[in-house]
Design a protein around this motif. Structure first.
Motif, short mmCIF file in Angstrom:
data_model
loop_
_atom_site.label_atom_id
_atom_site.label_comp_id
_atom_site.label_asym_id
_atom_site.label_seq_id
_atom_site.Cartn_x
_atom_site.Cartn_y
_atom_site.Cartn_z
N GLY A 136 -12.55 12.25 -0.52
CA GLY A 136 -13.90 11.40 -0.53
C GLY A 136 -15.04 12.19 -1.09
O GLY A 136 -15.78 11.35 -2.23
N LYS A 166 -3.61 -1.24 -3.89
CA LYS A 166 -5.12 -1.36 -4.32
C LYS A 166 -5.03 -2.37 -5.22
O LYS A 166 -5.95 -3.41 -5.37
N GLN A 173 -5.78 -8.21 3.20
CA GLN A 173 -5.98 -7.38 4.06
C GLN A 173 -5.08 -6.43 4.66
O GLN A 173 -4.00 -6.92 5.10
N ASN A 233 -7.04 6.78 4.80
CA ASN A 233 -8.45 6.73 4.15
C ASN A 233 -8.34 5.80 2.92
O ASN A 233 -9.40 5.08 2.66
N GLU A 234 -7.32 5.82 2.14
CA GLU A 234 -7.35 5.03 1.00
C GLU A 234 -7.32 3.68 1.11
O GLU A 234 -7.83 2.81 0.63
N GLY A 237 -9.54 2.24 4.89
CA GLY A 237 -11.14 2.64 4.70
C GLY A 237 -11.36 3.69 5.81
O GLY A 237 -12.48 3.66 6.37
N ASN A 239 -11.68 7.42 7.60
CA ASN A 239 -12.17 8.75 7.13
C ASN A 239 -11.54 9.82 8.00
O ASN A 239 -12.42 10.43 8.76
N ARG A 276 -5.29 -0.18 12.18
CA ARG A 276 -6.71 -0.48 12.45
C ARG A 276 -6.87 -1.23 13.73
O ARG A 276 -6.22 -2.31 13.81
#
Ligand code: HSE
Length: 349
Positions: A136, A166, A173, A233-234, A237, A239, A276
């Motif tokens: 980050g 990506k 999503q 994280n990549e 999203g 942390n 998630r």
């Protein structure tokens, strides 16, 4: 035609393999990719450093006895590593960071990346510790400095899990993933299924060059934990820090349990996953799982890695390929340099 001056920081198997590729493929890269690489410096804590602003002959370095006597006897060579001086000096445009992984604080690799970015240089790295703990910060720094910080090889070596997800799943999503993210432990589980004890199987993985310097991190899941943090994280999203990921390795599994599972049409696999939750938080985990033989990850054998992404529009999308190996990881560095080159071309308009 573009020439990129590169400095190799760390000269273990991965950067040695990159030097071999430069020695044999530069002409093809020039023709097919529009650039060539000029190695202007190599530095390694064990071997010292060797520098030539006009370019080193990678063949001479590879064929020298550096492993026995270091770089001191080469023209431009010294028995001292000169990481800071080389990283901050003018000749290299791209710093190729492939020093050892430190899963505690990511150092000294994270500092190498900071020095390079602050000096206005692009960085490509395979260093899982630096990426898991400092991506980050380093991405923000690179953006502010107008340079690229690329690290495809930190997960699944040259198999392009991050770039594929990506770039090619844009507009979809990703809500989670599960995968086999360590070649050594997967290889060891496979060998144990054939009745080989864990200790001997780990030795084989070390000889084949898959295992970390300390294979405990392969066997106890810590290597996967870093990769789960990087992917979460990549791609999600999150942390996360490594301490946020519950982690259990394969050392509690006995040979009998592993062989018995196979007789009952199932297989033990060491799985890293993240999902998630409805509240947006990301929960990640590393643990051995007994998978039925029909499960897509049950057939992933040897040092091969695979990640199955849960996507909203496509459902599960699985990518598998090598997750370790010298040339396979060196290819990831090349793919990062190709990204830098494409970005440079796009900026030039
Ligand atoms: N030791 C690691 C593995 C190397 O076995 O997968 C690649 O990260």
């Amino acid at each position: 035609m573009t020439t990129y001056n590169v400095a190799l920081i760390g000269f273990g198997g991965v950067n040695q393999a990159l030097a071999e590729l430069v020695a044999t493929r530069n002409e093809a890269w020039e023709r097919e990719l529009g650039f060539r690489l000029r190695i202007v410096a190599v530095s390694d804590l064990r071997f010292g450093s060797v520098v030539s602003p006009d370019g080193l002959d990678p063949k001479v370095i590879i064929e020298s006895k550096f492993a026995q006597v270091g770089f001191g006897e080469l023209s431009g060579g010294s028995s001292q590593a000169e990481n800071e001086k080389i990283i901050k000096s003018a000749p290299p445009d791209i710093i190729v960071e492939a020093t050892f992984t430190n899963s505690q604080d990511g150092e000294p690799a994270a500092t190498h990346c900071r020095w390079a970015i602050n000096a206005g240089k692009h960085v490509v790295t395979t260093n899982k510790g630096a990426v898991a703990l400092a991506a980050g910060e380093l991405k923000t720094l690179a953006k502010n400095q107008g340079v690229k910080f690329e690290y495809e090889g930190a997960v699944m070596s040259g198999t392009p899990i991050m770039r594929m997800a990506k770039k090619m799943l844009i507009g979809d999503q990703i809500s989670g993933f599960e995968g086999i993210l360590n070649g050594t432990s997967n290889f060891v589980l496979g060998r144990m299924e054939s009745g080989i004890d864990r200790f001997s199987a780990v030795k084989e993985a070390q000889v084949l060059g898959y295992a970390e310097a300390d294979p405990t991190s392969d066997i106890e899941g810590n290597d996967i934990r870093l990769k789960v943090v990087i992917l979460a994280n990549e791609l999600l999203g999150a942390n996360l820090k490594p301490k946020d990921v519950a982690c259990e390795g394969i050392s509690r599994l006995s040979l009998n349990e592993i062989v018995a599972a196979l007789k009952e049409n199932s297989r033990w696999k060491l799985i890293g996953s993240a999902i998630r939750d409805k509240d947006g938080s990301v929960v990640a985990n590393v643990s051995p799982k007994r998978l039925p033989l029909g499960h897509p990850l049950a057939a992933v054998a040897g040092r091969i890695n695979a990640v199955s992404l849960n996507t909203e529009l496509l459902g599960p999308v699985t990518i598998s390929g090598p997750g370790a190996g010298r040339t396979e990881t060196a290819y990831a560095l090349l793919s990062d340099i190709i990204t830098i080159h494409s970005d440079n071309l796009a900026r030039a308009g």
